[in-house]
Design an enzyme around this catalytic site. Structure first.
Site, mmCIF file in Angstrom:
data_model
loop_
_atom_site.group_PDB
_atom_site.id
_atom_site.type_symbol
_atom_site.label_atom_id
_atom_site.label_comp_id
_atom_site.label_asym_id
_atom_site.label_seq_id
_atom_site.Cartn_x
_atom_site.Cartn_y
_atom_site.Cartn_z
ATOM 1 N N PRO A 89 0.821 -1.217 0.000
ATOM 2 C CA PRO A 89 0.000 0.000 0.000
ATOM 3 C C PRO A 89 0.856 1.268 0.000
ATOM 4 O O PRO A 89 0.374 2.343 -0.335
ATOM 5 C CB PRO A 89 -0.800 -0.122 1.296
ATOM 6 N N GLU A 116 2.224 -7.900 8.797
ATOM 7 C CA GLU A 116 2.243 -6.418 8.771
ATOM 8 C C GLU A 116 3.112 -5.896 7.643
ATOM 9 O O GLU A 116 3.077 -4.716 7.294
ATOM 10 C CB GLU A 116 2.755 -5.876 10.114
ATOM 11 N N ARG A 154 -1.542 -9.906 -20.747
ATOM 12 C CA ARG A 154 -2.410 -9.640 -21.895
ATOM 13 C C ARG A 154 -1.802 -8.646 -22.877
ATOM 14 O O ARG A 154 -2.307 -8.481 -23.987
ATOM 15 C CB ARG A 154 -3.782 -9.143 -21.420
ATOM 16 N N ASP A 169 -8.768 -0.483 -25.029
ATOM 17 C CA ASP A 169 -8.983 -0.667 -23.586
ATOM 18 C C ASP A 169 -9.191 0.655 -22.876
ATOM 19 O O ASP A 169 -8.725 1.689 -23.301
ATOM 20 C CB ASP A 169 -7.728 -1.302 -22.969
HETATM 21 C C1 4FV Z 1 -1.249 -4.211 -1.166
HETATM 22 C C2 4FV Z 1 -1.941 -3.220 -1.864
HETATM 23 C C3 4FV Z 1 -1.566 -4.691 0.189
HETATM 24 C C4 4FV Z 1 -0.336 -5.028 3.196
HETATM 25 C C5 4FV Z 1 0.066 -5.865 4.370
HETATM 26 C C6 4FV Z 1 -0.055 -7.233 2.414
HETATM 27 C C7 4FV Z 1 -0.827 -5.979 2.155
HETATM 28 C C8 4FV Z 1 0.170 -7.278 3.881
HETATM 29 N N1 4FV Z 1 -0.244 -4.643 -1.927
HETATM 30 N N2 4FV Z 1 -1.325 -3.093 -3.083
HETATM 31 N N3 4FV Z 1 -3.001 -2.517 -1.485
HETATM 32 N N4 4FV Z 1 -0.633 -5.486 0.793
HETATM 33 O O1 4FV Z 1 -2.620 -4.362 0.750
HETATM 34 O O2 4FV Z 1 -0.325 -3.962 -3.088
HETATM 35 O O3 4FV Z 1 1.461 -7.779 4.141
#
Ligand code: 4FV
Length: 251
Positions: A89, A116, A154, A169
């Site tokens: 994130p 985490e 794709r 697209d």
């Molecule tokens: C995430 C996202 C995501 C965060 C903690 C995996 C999680 C856990 N990855 N975009 N949104 N990852 O939420 O790519 O380890």
């Protein structure tokens, strides 16, 4: 293209290579997918891959060494240059433009976190780029990695047959896609716009472009900059506004 994925659940990723367009891209040899489990690179009887966070707080953090060993094993599996991407994130938003950039590479190495997250020192030392698929929290990076695999698969030359071409697209030109219709022409849910039945390809293309412009303006103002529109697009938008202003003669 070769994609290696570091994940505690490599079977999850392997499923991507079975279905639909991605599965066909693998069948056609346009893409190869390889999973690496950091637990196979963990030491000790318990083969730990995580531990408690320094500074306290909930949850667990993934350990450096099992991940680092798995990353190096994946890199060593193929001599070609590879870009290491951590899905999290905290990453930059994944966009179609980024997907095009990644799809042009020979190799990608996708790092999936769990718990985490991952010890920051591993990210600083081993990761070229962090990408996010959206502002929400998943239980693991695997779904995000699967999104990347699907989006770049794709775009591999020969992955899509003509009918499925990526040219029209969404986001290819920065706008949302136009509405699509197929048989039956008339249905209790409504009828197909006349222009699409007209056979006039110029009118059809203009109508589709106008729909993309209006939808983007209404639904994604963050993607819509009227001042940057081409003269032709500006004209289409004006026409649409004029049509909206016309008194509804139907009723
Ligand atoms: C995430 C996202 C995501 C965060 C903690 C995996 C999680 C856990 N990855 N975009 N949104 N990852 O939420 O790519 O380890």
């Amino acid at each position: 293209m070769r994609i290696d994925v570091i994940s505690l659940f490599p079977d999850f990723i392997a499923q991507c290579a079975v279905f639909g367009v991605t599965g066909r891209a693998v069948e056609r040899g346009l893409l190869s997918l390889h999973g690496w489990n950091p637990r196979d690179h963990a030491q000790g009887n318990y083969r730990r891959v995580d531990d408690r966070p320094f500074g306290g707080g909930p949850g667990m953090v993934m350990l450096i060494d099992p991940l680092r060993s798995a990353l190096n094993a994946a890199r060593a599996a193929d001599p070609r240059p590879v870009r290491t991407i951590y899905l999290s994130p905290q990453g930059a938003p994944l966009t179609q433009a980024k997907v095009h950039e990644l799809a042009g590479r020979e190799r990608l190495l996708l790092l999936c976190g769990r718990y985490e997250g991952i010890d920051e020192r591993l990210i600083a030392a081993e990761v070229d780029e962090e990408l996010s698929i959206g502002d929400y929290v998943l239980s693991g990076g695997e779904l995000a990695a699967a999104v990347v695999v699907d989006a770049v698969a794709r775009l591999q030359e020969g992955a899509l047959n003509d009918a499925e071409s990526a040219v029209q697209d969404s986001f290819e030109d920065g706008f949302l896609d136009c509405p699509h219709y197929t048989r039956p022409v008339s249905h209790e849910l409504g009828s197909v716009p006349d222009v699409l039945m007209s056979g006039n390809h110029g009118d059809i293309a203009r109508w589709r472009r106008q729909q993309s412009l209006v939808r983007t303006m209404r639904r994604r103002p963050d993607l819509f900059d009227e001042s940057a529109l081409s003269k032709a697009d500006r004209k289409l938008l004006e026409q649409w506004r004029a049509e909206q202003a016309e008194p509804d003669t139907a009723s």
